[in-house]
Write an enzyme that holds these catalytic residues in place. Structure first.
Site, PDB file in Angstrom:
ATOM      1  N   LEU A  83       0.828  -1.212   0.000  1.00 39.83           N
ATOM      2  CA  LEU A  83       0.000   0.000   0.000  1.00 39.83           C
ATOM      3  C   LEU A  83       0.860   1.260   0.000  1.00 39.83           C
ATOM      4  O   LEU A  83       0.547   2.234  -0.681  1.00 39.83           O
ATOM      5  CB  LEU A  83      -0.952  -0.001   1.203  1.00 39.83           C
ATOM      6  CG  LEU A  83      -2.074  -1.047   1.162  1.00 39.83           C
ATOM      7  CD1 LEU A  83      -2.845  -1.054   2.480  1.00 39.83           C
ATOM      8  CD2 LEU A  83      -3.027  -0.797  -0.005  1.00 39.83           C
ATOM      9  N   PHE A  86       1.951   1.682  -3.508  1.00 37.32           N
ATOM     10  CA  PHE A  86       0.807   2.020  -4.353  1.00 37.32           C
ATOM     11  C   PHE A  86       0.374   3.463  -4.143  1.00 37.32           C
ATOM     12  O   PHE A  86       0.008   4.172  -5.089  1.00 37.32           O
ATOM     13  CB  PHE A  86      -0.353   1.060  -4.065  1.00 37.32           C
ATOM     14  CG  PHE A  86      -1.550   1.334  -4.921  1.00 37.32           C
ATOM     15  CD1 PHE A  86      -1.593   0.897  -6.236  1.00 37.32           C
ATOM     16  CD2 PHE A  86      -2.623   2.060  -4.429  1.00 37.32           C
ATOM     17  CE1 PHE A  86      -2.690   1.178  -7.038  1.00 37.32           C
ATOM     18  CE2 PHE A  86      -3.720   2.346  -5.223  1.00 37.32           C
ATOM     19  CZ  PHE A  86      -3.753   1.904  -6.535  1.00 37.32           C
ATOM     20  N   GLU A  87       0.391   3.928  -2.904  1.00 35.54           N
ATOM     21  CA  GLU A  87      -0.054   5.287  -2.574  1.00 35.54           C
ATOM     22  C   GLU A  87       1.077   6.316  -2.689  1.00 35.54           C
ATOM     23  O   GLU A  87       0.933   7.452  -2.245  1.00 35.54           O
ATOM     24  CB  GLU A  87      -0.650   5.335  -1.163  1.00 35.54           C
ATOM     25  CG  GLU A  87      -1.848   4.405  -0.933  1.00 35.54           C
ATOM     26  CD  GLU A  87      -3.075   4.760  -1.771  1.00 35.54           C
ATOM     27  OE1 GLU A  87      -3.062   5.780  -2.476  1.00 35.54           O
ATOM     28  OE2 GLU A  87      -4.055   3.993  -1.720  1.00 35.54           O
ATOM     29  N   SER A  88       2.193   5.916  -3.268  1.00 32.80           N
ATOM     30  CA  SER A  88       3.371   6.785  -3.393  1.00 32.80           C
ATOM     31  C   SER A  88       3.685   7.492  -2.079  1.00 32.80           C
ATOM     32  O   SER A  88       3.815   8.710  -2.010  1.00 32.80           O
ATOM     33  CB  SER A  88       3.173   7.830  -4.497  1.00 32.80           C
ATOM     34  OG  SER A  88       2.857   7.226  -5.713  1.00 32.80           O
TER      35      SER A  88
END
Ligand code: PCA
Length: 160
Positions: A83, A86-88
């Site tokens: 996550l 994915f969420e940078s």
């Protein structure tokens, strides 16, 4: 074998059930995520839809905006790491701990004792302090829905 450490996380955006990135939470290749219940931030925050891809951002400005509704999950290290990427995180979002009011327990293995004992829980939340000043003038939501009447549907990465 020693039990892996689990982490409580509160999601308010595209990772919620029925939202465009929920499939990430249910994909065992990314690790484990167990639904615990639904909740709301104890503090108020501005939640806006911004960027050309219509991305929900919780701006880390406690006291401004609304109590934000979302879902609580218990995730393993592997899912948390996935996550973050994915969420940078930490570029686009930063993952910090916030206190969440539990509105409804939904998990299978939450004991009745556990339910009675606590109605708040500390969770990781992806919010941001790196936003454009004009985002403060956008409408503040209290419950994100990509398919809401605002018409600002989230645009997947691959379609940007
Ligand atoms: N994903 C994270 C942060 C915003 C988003 O779209 C979430 O759902 O909480």
């Amino acid at each position: 074998m020693a039990e892996r450490k689990m982490h409580d996380i509160f999601v308010y955006g595209t990772l919620k059930k029925g939202q465009p990135n929920y499939h990430i939470m249910t994909d065992p290749n990314h690790g484990k995520a167990v639904f615990k219940g639904i909740g709301r931030t104890i503090d108020k925050y501005p939640l806006v839809i911004a960027h050309k891809a219509n991305i929900p951002f919780l701006l880390n400005i406690p006291g401004k905006g609304h109590h934000i509704a979302g879902e609580i999950y218990s995730v393993d290290d592997q899912m948390l790491q996935f996550l973050d990427e994915f969420e940078s995180c930490p570029d686009m979002y930063q993952r910090t701990i916030k206190r969440i009011e539990i509105l409804e327990w939904g998990g299978k293995d939450d004991s009745p004792e556990g339910r009675a004992a606590a109605n708040t829980i500390e969770c990781f939340v992806y919010s941001t302090t790196s936003y454009l000043p004009e985002w403060l003038n956008l409408p503040y939501l209290d419950c994100y829905d990509s398919y809401g009447t605002h018409g600002l549907r989230y645009i997947n990465r691959l379609d940007r």
